[in-house]
Design a protein around this motif. Structure first.
Motif, PDB file in Angstrom:
ATOM      1  N   HIS A 149       0.933  -1.173   0.072  1.00  0.00           N
ATOM      2  CA  HIS A 149       0.115   0.013  -0.082  1.00  0.00           C
ATOM      3  C   HIS A 149       0.944   1.435   0.102  1.00  0.00           C
ATOM      4  N   THR A 150       2.142   1.221  -0.091  1.00  0.00           N
ATOM      5  CA  THR A 150       2.983   2.145   0.228  1.00  0.00           C
ATOM      6  C   THR A 150       3.705   2.677  -1.199  1.00  0.00           C
ATOM      7  N   ARG A 151       3.618   1.921  -2.214  1.00  0.00           N
ATOM      8  CA  ARG A 151       4.440   1.722  -3.460  1.00  0.00           C
ATOM      9  C   ARG A 151       4.234   3.373  -4.054  1.00  0.00           C
ATOM     10  N   GLN A 152       3.301   4.047  -4.135  1.00  0.00           N
ATOM     11  CA  GLN A 152       2.982   5.161  -4.852  1.00  0.00           C
ATOM     12  C   GLN A 152       3.204   6.387  -3.760  1.00  0.00           C
ATOM     13  N   LEU A 153       3.404   6.256  -2.658  1.00  0.00           N
ATOM     14  CA  LEU A 153       3.388   7.261  -1.718  1.00  0.00           C
ATOM     15  C   LEU A 153       4.848   8.131  -1.965  1.00  0.00           C
ATOM     16  N   SER A 154       4.571   9.625  -1.681  1.00  0.00           N
ATOM     17  CA  SER A 154       5.614  10.400  -1.593  1.00  0.00           C
ATOM     18  C   SER A 154       5.632  11.181  -0.207  1.00  0.00           C
ATOM     19  N   ASN A 155       6.787  11.812   0.071  1.00  0.00           N
ATOM     20  CA  ASN A 155       6.901  12.397   1.322  1.00  0.00           C
ATOM     21  C   ASN A 155       6.768  11.359   2.575  1.00  0.00           C
ATOM     22  N   VAL A 156       6.928  10.169   2.566  1.00  0.00           N
ATOM     23  CA  VAL A 156       6.795   9.253   3.484  1.00  0.00           C
ATOM     24  C   VAL A 156       8.016   8.323   3.636  1.00  0.00           C
ATOM     25  N   ILE A 157       8.422   8.014   4.886  1.00  0.00           N
ATOM     26  CA  ILE A 157       9.356   7.329   5.425  1.00  0.00           C
ATOM     27  C   ILE A 157       8.817   5.780   5.685  1.00  0.00           C
ATOM     28  N   VAL A 158       9.335   4.738   4.933  1.00  0.00           N
ATOM     29  CA  VAL A 158       8.438   3.435   5.386  1.00  0.00           C
ATOM     30  C   VAL A 158       9.758   2.569   6.042  1.00  0.00           C
ATOM     31  N   HIS A 159       9.280   2.159   7.222  1.00  0.00           N
ATOM     32  CA  HIS A 159      10.000   1.383   8.358  1.00  0.00           C
ATOM     33  C   HIS A 159       9.631  -0.093   8.305  1.00  0.00           C
ATOM     34  N   ASP A 160      10.428  -0.931   7.873  1.00  0.00           N
ATOM     35  CA  ASP A 160       9.997  -2.350   7.775  1.00  0.00           C
ATOM     36  C   ASP A 160       9.985  -2.828   9.489  1.00  0.00           C
ATOM     37  N   LEU A 161       8.941  -3.456   9.791  1.00  0.00           N
ATOM     38  CA  LEU A 161       8.574  -3.883  11.017  1.00  0.00           C
ATOM     39  C   LEU A 161       8.555  -5.488  11.092  1.00  0.00           C
ATOM     40  N   PHE A 162       7.742  -6.467  10.438  1.00  0.00           N
ATOM     41  CA  PHE A 162       8.104  -7.766  10.478  1.00  0.00           C
ATOM     42  C   PHE A 162       7.363  -8.312   9.209  1.00  0.00           C
ATOM     43  N   ASP A 163       7.502  -9.657   8.775  1.00  0.00           N
ATOM     44  CA  ASP A 163       7.065 -10.213   7.719  1.00  0.00           C
ATOM     45  C   ASP A 163       5.984 -11.239   8.247  1.00  0.00           C
ATOM     46  N   SER A 164       4.495 -11.378   7.721  1.00  0.00           N
ATOM     47  CA  SER A 164       3.486 -12.116   8.547  1.00  0.00           C
ATOM     48  C   SER A 164       3.081 -13.242   7.191  1.00  0.00           C
ATOM     49  N   ALA A 232     -19.418 -20.750  14.419  1.00  0.00           N
ATOM     50  CA  ALA A 232     -20.825 -21.279  14.283  1.00  0.00           C
ATOM     51  C   ALA A 232     -20.712 -22.734  13.461  1.00  0.00           C
ATOM     52  N   GLY A 233     -19.253 -22.877  13.159  1.00  0.00           N
ATOM     53  CA  GLY A 233     -19.206 -24.008  12.261  1.00  0.00           C
ATOM     54  C   GLY A 233     -19.675 -23.795  10.959  1.00  0.00           C
ATOM     55  N   ARG A 234     -19.614 -22.705  10.384  1.00  0.00           N
ATOM     56  CA  ARG A 234     -19.985 -22.429   8.852  1.00  0.00           C
ATOM     57  C   ARG A 234     -18.854 -22.601   8.040  1.00  0.00           C
ATOM     58  N   GLY A 235     -17.641 -22.678   8.139  1.00  0.00           N
ATOM     59  CA  GLY A 235     -16.481 -22.719   7.558  1.00  0.00           C
ATOM     60  C   GLY A 235     -15.184 -22.499   8.073  1.00  0.00           C
ATOM     61  N   ILE A 236     -14.430 -22.571   7.417  1.00  0.00           N
ATOM     62  CA  ILE A 236     -12.943 -22.122   7.711  1.00  0.00           C
ATOM     63  C   ILE A 236     -12.327 -20.719   7.131  1.00  0.00           C
ATOM     64  N   CYS A 237     -11.182 -20.325   7.321  1.00  0.00           N
ATOM     65  CA  CYS A 237     -10.625 -19.233   6.674  1.00  0.00           C
ATOM     66  C   CYS A 237      -9.244 -19.178   6.775  1.00  0.00           C
ATOM     67  N   LEU A 238      -8.625 -18.334   5.880  1.00  0.00           N
ATOM     68  CA  LEU A 238      -7.365 -18.132   5.562  1.00  0.00           C
ATOM     69  C   LEU A 238      -7.070 -16.598   5.943  1.00  0.00           C
ATOM     70  N   ALA A 239      -6.116 -16.294   6.714  1.00  0.00           N
ATOM     71  CA  ALA A 239      -5.917 -15.005   7.268  1.00  0.00           C
ATOM     72  C   ALA A 239      -4.516 -14.484   7.517  1.00  0.00           C
ATOM     73  N   PRO A 240      -4.205 -13.178   7.415  1.00  0.00           N
ATOM     74  CA  PRO A 240      -2.846 -12.757   7.787  1.00  0.00           C
ATOM     75  C   PRO A 240      -2.475 -13.165   9.279  1.00  0.00           C
ATOM     76  N   GLY A 241      -1.362 -13.477   9.664  1.00  0.00           N
ATOM     77  CA  GLY A 241      -0.891 -13.759  11.045  1.00  0.00           C
ATOM     78  C   GLY A 241      -0.809 -12.744  11.785  1.00  0.00           C
ATOM     79  N   PHE A 242      -0.870 -11.606  11.423  1.00  0.00           N
ATOM     80  CA  PHE A 242      -0.797 -10.259  12.334  1.00  0.00           C
ATOM     81  C   PHE A 242      -2.356  -9.878  12.994  1.00  0.00           C
ATOM     82  N   LEU A 243      -3.373 -10.766  12.261  1.00  0.00           N
ATOM     83  CA  LEU A 243      -4.468 -10.617  13.037  1.00  0.00           C
ATOM     84  C   LEU A 243      -4.817 -11.353  14.058  1.00  0.00           C
ATOM     85  N   ASN A 244      -3.774 -12.218  14.365  1.00  0.00           N
ATOM     86  CA  ASN A 244      -4.050 -13.337  15.500  1.00  0.00           C
ATOM     87  C   ASN A 244      -3.854 -12.571  16.822  1.00  0.00           C
ATOM     88  N   ASP A 245      -5.129 -12.692  17.659  1.00  0.00           N
ATOM     89  CA  ASP A 245      -4.790 -11.954  18.836  1.00  0.00           C
ATOM     90  C   ASP A 245      -4.469 -13.000  19.463  1.00  0.00           C
TER      91      ASP A 245
END
Length: 295
Positions: A149-164, A232-245
């Motif tokens: 989401h940062t590819r087209q941003l200007s005047n912004v510094i991007v700091h690597d935090l972690f890979d998920s 509720a047993g309606r299914g399973i899902c794939l999700a990013p690890g960073f959403l794990n509480d």
């Protein structure tokens, strides 16, 4: 328009009864009705239809009250933060993130930062949507987001935090919960929930699975809805690890794929505060030191 008139208007919209609304606001009904009338005269249109049974919102009134409610909450939050700030702090750093669990080590980072800079306040700002727009407008000092989401941003510094990585979420008594790694074939014949604003890497995996023709699927509006559907047993899902509480309510099992998420922090190039850099460095160190922590 005064804050008192705003409160009166919101209360009358809630109760639709002048007497009850006046009582809840600790004023007489004549005083309450007069203030509502003054407000309507000021804005130039009727907010309420009066009748012997009470009051009802006009269409314009319903829209206006919805706006007022949001404005009143923002004002309340600003006052509370101002009170906190004036009482103890000389500076504040606002961090925008979509959900609390996105930065698991945030509470620990805040605690450590408070020891190092007790006069600087860290304020989390949870914005499931529009966080980027808010950050770019200057409403936040730090933004948690994905590098894509940062590819087209200007005047912004991007700091690597972690890979998920990507995980399968299932009930703890699901047979899949006994596995250490989930493969595509493990999901054949199962119902997969998709959608809900999935990042691009996750969408790619979902599309690949659906294209196999061996998996049923349905759309789930957002992550919280997905949690309810899993319970509720309606299914399973794939999700990013960073959403794990990490609450243990569901099983989170790594999914075997190359796709992953580069989680980053963004700051404004014009913001050179040392306190800002110090806080980000604390977060980075916590993630570096958590070698065995699932992300």
């Amino acid at each position: 328009m005064t804050t008192k008139q705003i409160d009166y208007c919101i209360e009358l919209a809630r109760t639709l009864n002048f007497s009850r609304a006046a009582e809840n606001q600790f004023v007489s009904q004549p005083t309450f009705s007069y203030q509502i009338r003054l407000l309507e005269e000021e804005i130039g249109f009727a907010l309420f239809e009066r009748s012997g049974k009470g009051a009802s919102l006009t269409p314009a009134g319903a829209q206006f009250v919805s706006f007022l409610s949001g404005m009143r909450e923002d004002l309340k939050r600003a006052i509370e933060q101002g009170q906190n700030f004036s009482a103890k702090y000389k500076d504040t750093i606002t961090l925008s993130l979509m959900v609390r669990q996105a930065i698991y080590f945030l509470p620990e980072a805040m605690r450590l930062f408070d020891q190092a800079a007790p006069d600087v306040q860290i304020v989390p700002k949870f914005q499931y949507e529009n966080g980027m727009d808010s950050f770019l407008k200057g409403d936040a000092d730090i933004l948690f987001t994905l590098r894509e989401h940062t590819r087209q941003l200007s005047n912004v510094i991007v700091h690597d935090l972690f890979d998920s990585r990507i995980y399968l979420i299932a009930q703890r008594d699901d047979p899949l919960a006994e596995k250490n790694l989930i493969t595509e074939s493990d999901l054949y014949g199962r119902t997969l929930m998709v959608g809900g604003g999935s990042p691009n890497a996750l969408k790619a995996v979902q599309h690949r699975l659906i294209a196999s023709g061996k998996i049923d699927y349905f759309n789930s509006a957002d992550h919280d809805t997905t949690y309810v559907n899993i319970a509720a047993g309606r299914g399973i899902c794939l999700a990013p690890g960073f959403l794990n509480d990490h609450s243990g309510q569901f099983a989170w099992i790594p999914f075997d794929c190359e796709e992953h998420f580069e989680c980053v922090l963004c700051t404004h190039k014009t913001d050179a505060r040392q306190s800002l850099a110090s806080f980000i460095n604390i977060l980075k160190k916590l993630y570096r030191d958590a070698v065995a922590f699932p992300l």
